[in-house]
Enzyme design. Structure first.
Site: not given
Length: 543
Positions: A61, A95, A390
């Site tokens: 992550d 990201t 997430d």
């Protein structure tokens, strides 16, 4: 005659300015992007970080990695902040947002070096607004009326989020679990109401979703094992009361003349405790939970009367029990009426792995749920928890904003084509800069290809051709080293994720471009050696 040097700043102050400073800031951001670059996408690699205490964290992550990197460069910290904000706002795409910001800077770096004024570059961030407008135009909205269709859409969004994580193999299992968990919440979808408990041992598939509350058995005293461990339709008392004999303060002084007086004091103490216990018993509650300790006398008392008790329950578990079973947390036992007691269909204590868990199932107000994660290594379970976080965030976003776009680099390629075409219609420097912005968007599909070991140039050429022929949902197909229509392939994500990533990345890029001087004050060195001559190490402005 040389003018005398004016020393304005404290000794040891480091100030650097001008174009070289800007370029060095841009380079620092490139280094940050390099750190997370390889984690993007379903074929992304994981990073193993060890902190100063020797604790190892394995993560994929972006936000977690950047949080754990101790970044000291002031400009590069901006990228860490946008990754954190993306994580807090939408949960996924951390990201991507870092890569996009670094790529925007990389594309404008040659213009900065040639002497184009940074403000001119910042003005071209109108491209972001155009891109967001375009996303809103082409995003596909979901029909909320049809529950089954909405659920299948949410499962697809969750599995897209889990695609790039360690648990991608079990993504069908977990995406269903995540969607079921979020569907149980009320309209506000509060995150705190989904509890996650990690139990070592067992396989990942042994993880389970409890429609209600589950928490680990608390510290217990003698007599606890005699209590029944299963009730049907019990009433639940939620307390914030200490049920044990209080130790007097060290310096308390009571003067007594006779043994009877002393005995009266001791008896009073016991009577207060027994009075409390009697009231709880009379209220009809079968399960007693308290945030404060429940002592051995109380445990024994409850065991004799077939009640179950647990003391030192964590506050958030107690609150979740309250949300699920109704009732309210009481700070005294004086008014334990039926309306402040909770209820559930089944309470039981179950062995999960090496731990015992208290389960409350069939809660009438069940707006909360608990996911019990199983797995081998501790780091693996922590990463699973982060991945599920997430996915849960993505599902919440998809329920609130009911429009989706295709992932896998498809939306980026479409925006890139749109902006490239748009840039040819405007004169002046903006044409070059919006073209550069369009080129920067291609970093996402390019990186997906690089991480999977494909020939990125070849695949990007195919994608450009396809998007030029109106194949707007075509993106990288990681499984077959080719391109595919990612909308049909169900690689979907909520459009808000992309919108947030683009705006955050371009804001960060503009922020870094607008800085042309850094002044670093020296650390205060009270006992340190005296510094050198007080000269700023700044480069002179290029006039």
């Amino acid at each position: 005659m040389m003018p005398t040097q004016i020393i304005l700043l404290k000794e040891g102050t480091d100030s650097s300015q001008g174009v070289p400073q800007l370029v060095s800031n841009i380079n620092a951001c490139q280094v940050i992007a390099e750190a997370v670059r390889t984690t993007l996408g379903p074929r992304g690699m994981d990073k193993l970080m060890v902190d100063n205490r020797g604790k190892a964290t394995i993560s994929n992550d972006g936000a977690t990695i950047l949080k754990l990197l101790d970044v000291v460069h002031p400009a590069a910290k901006t990228l860490v902040d946008i990754a954190k904000s993306q994580d807090a706002e939408v949960g996924d795409g951390t990201t991507s947002v870092t890569l996009l910001a670094a790529e925007f800077l990389k594309q404008v770096k040659p213009y900065v070096e040639e002497g184009l004024h940074p403000q001119t570059i910042i003005r071209s961030s109108t491209a972001t607004q155009l891109a967001v407008k375009k996303i809103n135009e082409i995003a596909v909205s979901v029909k909320k009326g049809d529950k089954d269709e909405q659920k299948s859409l949410l499962v697809k969004c969750a599995s897209t989020a889990l695609n790039s994580k360690l648990i991608a193999v079990q993504k069908e299992f977990f995406s269903m679990m995540v969607v079921d968990a979020v569907m149980m919440l009320d309209d506000l979808l509060p995150l705190k109401m989904i509890g996650m408990k990690k139990v070592q041992g067992g396989a990942l598939e042994d993880s389970q979703l409890v429609a209600g509350v589950a928490f680990k058995k608390t510290f217990s005293y003698a007599g606890f094992e005699m209590q029944p461990k299963k009730y049907e339709n019990p009433k639940i008392a939620l307390l914030n009361v200490e049920l044990e004999l209080k130790a007097e303060k060290e310096n308390a002084e009571v003067r007594v003349k006779s043994v009877e007086d002393y005995q009266a004091i001791v008896d009073a103490e016991w009577n207060i405790l027994y009075d409390k216990l009697e009231k709880i018993y009379k209220s009809g509650a079968k399960v007693v939970l308290s945030k404060l300790p429940i002592g051995d006398v109380a445990t024994q008392f409850f065991a004799d009367r077939d009640l179950f008790c647990a003391g030192r329950v964590q506050e958030e578990d107690l609150k979740r029990t309250m949300m699920a079973c109704g009732g309210s947390i009481q700070t005294s036992v004086g008014s334990l009426t039926d309306d402040v007691l909770g209820q559930c269909a089944l309470f039981e204590e179950v062995q999960v792995g090496g731990e015992r868990y208290n389960f409350f199932k069939g809660c009438p107000k069940a707006k909360t749920c608990t996911i019990i994660l199983r797995g081998g290594a501790e780091q693996f379970m922590e990463e699973t928890e982060r991945s599920l976080h997430d996915a849960i965030m993505i599902v919440r976003r998809a329920i609130k904003n009911d429009s989706v776009v295709a992932g896998g680099g498809a939306i980026e390629m479409e925006l890139s084509k749109y902006l490239r075409d748009y840039s040819r219609t405007i004169p002046g420097k903006q044409q070059l800069l919006i073209g550069a912005y369009a080129k920067a968007l291609e970093i996402i599909p390019r990186q997906l290809c690089d991480n999977a070991g494909f020939d990125a140039t070849n695949i990007l050429n195919k994608l450009r051709a396809k998007h030029a022929q109106a194949g707007m949902w075509y993106g990288v197909d990681v499984n077959n080293e080719d391109i595919a229509d990612n909308y049909i392939a169900c690689v979907w994500e909520p459009s808000i994720v992309r919108i947030n990533a683009l705006t955050a990345a371009s804001e960060a890029a503009c922020l870094i471009l607008s800085v042309d001087e850094t002044i670093k004050n020296p650390r205060s060195t009270v006992d340190g050696p005296p510094g050198g001559q007080g000269r700023g190490r700044g480069r002179p402005h290029a006039h």
